[in-house]
Design a protein around this motif. Structure first.
Motif, PDB file in Angstrom:
ATOM      1  N   GLU A 197      12.427   1.807   5.533  1.00 28.56           N
ATOM      2  CA  GLU A 197      11.475   0.657   5.364  1.00 28.56           C
ATOM      3  C   GLU A 197      10.128   1.200   5.569  1.00 28.56           C
ATOM      4  N   ASN A 198       9.286   0.724   4.251  1.00 28.86           N
ATOM      5  CA  ASN A 198       7.994   1.188   4.019  1.00 28.86           C
ATOM      6  C   ASN A 198       6.888   0.312   3.870  1.00 28.86           C
ATOM      7  N   LEU A 199       5.914   0.156   4.771  1.00 32.95           N
ATOM      8  CA  LEU A 199       5.096  -1.030   4.636  1.00 32.95           C
ATOM      9  C   LEU A 199       3.719  -0.513   5.153  1.00 32.95           C
ATOM     10  N   ALA A 200       2.643  -0.732   4.353  1.00 37.25           N
ATOM     11  CA  ALA A 200       1.606  -0.580   4.554  1.00 37.25           C
ATOM     12  C   ALA A 200       0.371  -1.517   4.316  1.00 37.25           C
ATOM     13  N   PHE A 201      -0.619  -1.533   5.045  1.00 35.17           N
ATOM     14  CA  PHE A 201      -1.772  -2.479   4.816  1.00 35.17           C
ATOM     15  C   PHE A 201      -2.942  -1.991   3.873  1.00 35.17           C
ATOM     16  N   LEU A 202      -3.372  -2.508   3.079  1.00 32.42           N
ATOM     17  CA  LEU A 202      -4.579  -2.177   2.285  1.00 32.42           C
ATOM     18  C   LEU A 202      -5.784  -3.272   2.271  1.00 32.42           C
ATOM     19  N   ASP A 203      -6.946  -2.479   2.256  1.00 28.57           N
ATOM     20  CA  ASP A 203      -7.942  -3.096   2.596  1.00 28.57           C
ATOM     21  C   ASP A 203      -9.176  -2.858   1.423  1.00 28.57           C
ATOM     22  N   ILE A 204      -9.483  -3.798   0.626  1.00 27.49           N
ATOM     23  CA  ILE A 204     -10.393  -3.459  -0.619  1.00 27.49           C
ATOM     24  C   ILE A 204     -11.434  -4.214  -0.429  1.00 27.49           C
ATOM     25  N   GLN A 205     -12.737  -3.812  -0.652  1.00 26.11           N
ATOM     26  CA  GLN A 205     -14.323  -4.509  -0.455  1.00 26.11           C
ATOM     27  C   GLN A 205     -14.418  -5.170  -1.814  1.00 26.11           C
ATOM     28  N   GLU A 206     -13.847  -5.026  -2.900  1.00 28.12           N
ATOM     29  CA  GLU A 206     -13.849  -5.823  -4.287  1.00 28.12           C
ATOM     30  C   GLU A 206     -12.648  -5.520  -4.931  1.00 28.12           C
TER      31      GLU A 206
END
Length: 277
Positions: free
Chosen positions: A132-141
């Motif tokens: 199982e592969n899960l990530a959180f991504l954060d973008i500023q725009e």
């Protein structure tokens, strides 16, 4: 001739400036909660359907020009073709093993709890190797787009890959906004602690923690990376169990009452200070 040169330089400078990742967020956060079982899932690239990683919304809209936080779920053995993104993103591994680097680089499998940054315009591949592969991504725009490597450019930022074992954790003896009795630790990830500047850190809460996090900034977002917390905005407010990968946002001066039964790591992105007691 001189006028043409000046015009060209102006265009180049404008493109470079526009490619820089924003360092502030003007959107005021509100008191909100998204539990792990209430995440809205779709496809990261709808045109590819189930050949694309799945994407789960936490806040914002990654398809628009605004900050957003979202989850990405990869199947075992997934490997993307070389590509670039039009904007910079930051990521934290929640489950599995992920690799994000130049297509010719040796695989550096990042386990859960690791952090990486992918600059806009930088050619790379993304691969996954856990069950199982899960990530959180954060973008500023936004919008968050995938483009061919033929459109690669250098926006002045550099990629970062930090294995969880290389994170530097600080305790209350090192940081003034964490109560000494809390036994909470912090690992800084990105951003600036100048006034009103965006920054992000991992907050490690010990098992048996019972306390609070008070938001002192206009924008505060928190994602449970591992473990889980019991959360409520007031003693009489709704109590939610927020297990990884749940999310909560808080308005300025709001206090989140939190307790844990096991060690928990939370990613906190804010536009200013917060206090842990």
């Amino acid at each position: 001739m001189k006028k043409n040169i000046l015009t060209t330089l102006t265009i180049i400078i404008a493109v470079f400036v526009n490619a820089q990742t924003p360092t502030t967020d003007d959107i005021k956060s509100v008191n909100e909660v998204v539990t792990a079982d209430n995440v809205e899932w779709g496809w990261l690239n709808p045109l590819r359907g189930d050949k694309s990683p799945a994407a789960g919304k936490l806040w914002g809209d990654r398809t628009k020009n605004e900050p957003a936080g979202f989850l990405v779920k990869f199947k075992k053995g997934f490997s993307s073709p070389p590509h670039i993104h039009n904007i910079t993103y930051r990521g934290v591994v929640i489950k599995g093993l992920l690799h994000n680097d130049d297509e010719n680089a040796e695989k550096q499998w990042l386990p859960a709890g690791s952090y990486w940054q992918q600059p806009a315009g930088e050619a790379h591949i993304t691969a996954a190797d856990g069950e199982e592969n899960l990530a959180f991504l954060d973008i500023q725009e936004g919008p968050y787009l995938v483009k061919p490597t033929s459109e690669a450019f250098d926006n002045g930022e550099r990629p970062v890959n930090v294995d969880k074992t290389n994170l530097v954790w600080l305790n209350a003896n090192d940081i003034q906004w964490v109560s000494e009795k809390s036994n909470v630790e912090t690992a800084f990830l990105w951003g600036s602690h100048e006034k009103n500047q965006l920054r992000a850190a991992l907050l490690k809460l010990p098992a048996g923690f019972s306390g609070s996090i008070k938001n002192l900034s206009p924008n505060f977002r928190a994602v449970v990376i591992s473990g889980g917390i019991t959360h409520q905005f007031s003693k009489k407010g709704t109590k939610n169990q927020l297990d990884a990968p749940s999310y909560f946002g808080a308005e300025e001066n709001a206090t989140s009452i939190i307790s844990t039964t096991k060690e928990t790591v939370i990613y906190i992105r804010s536009n200013g200070d917060f206090e842990v007691k």
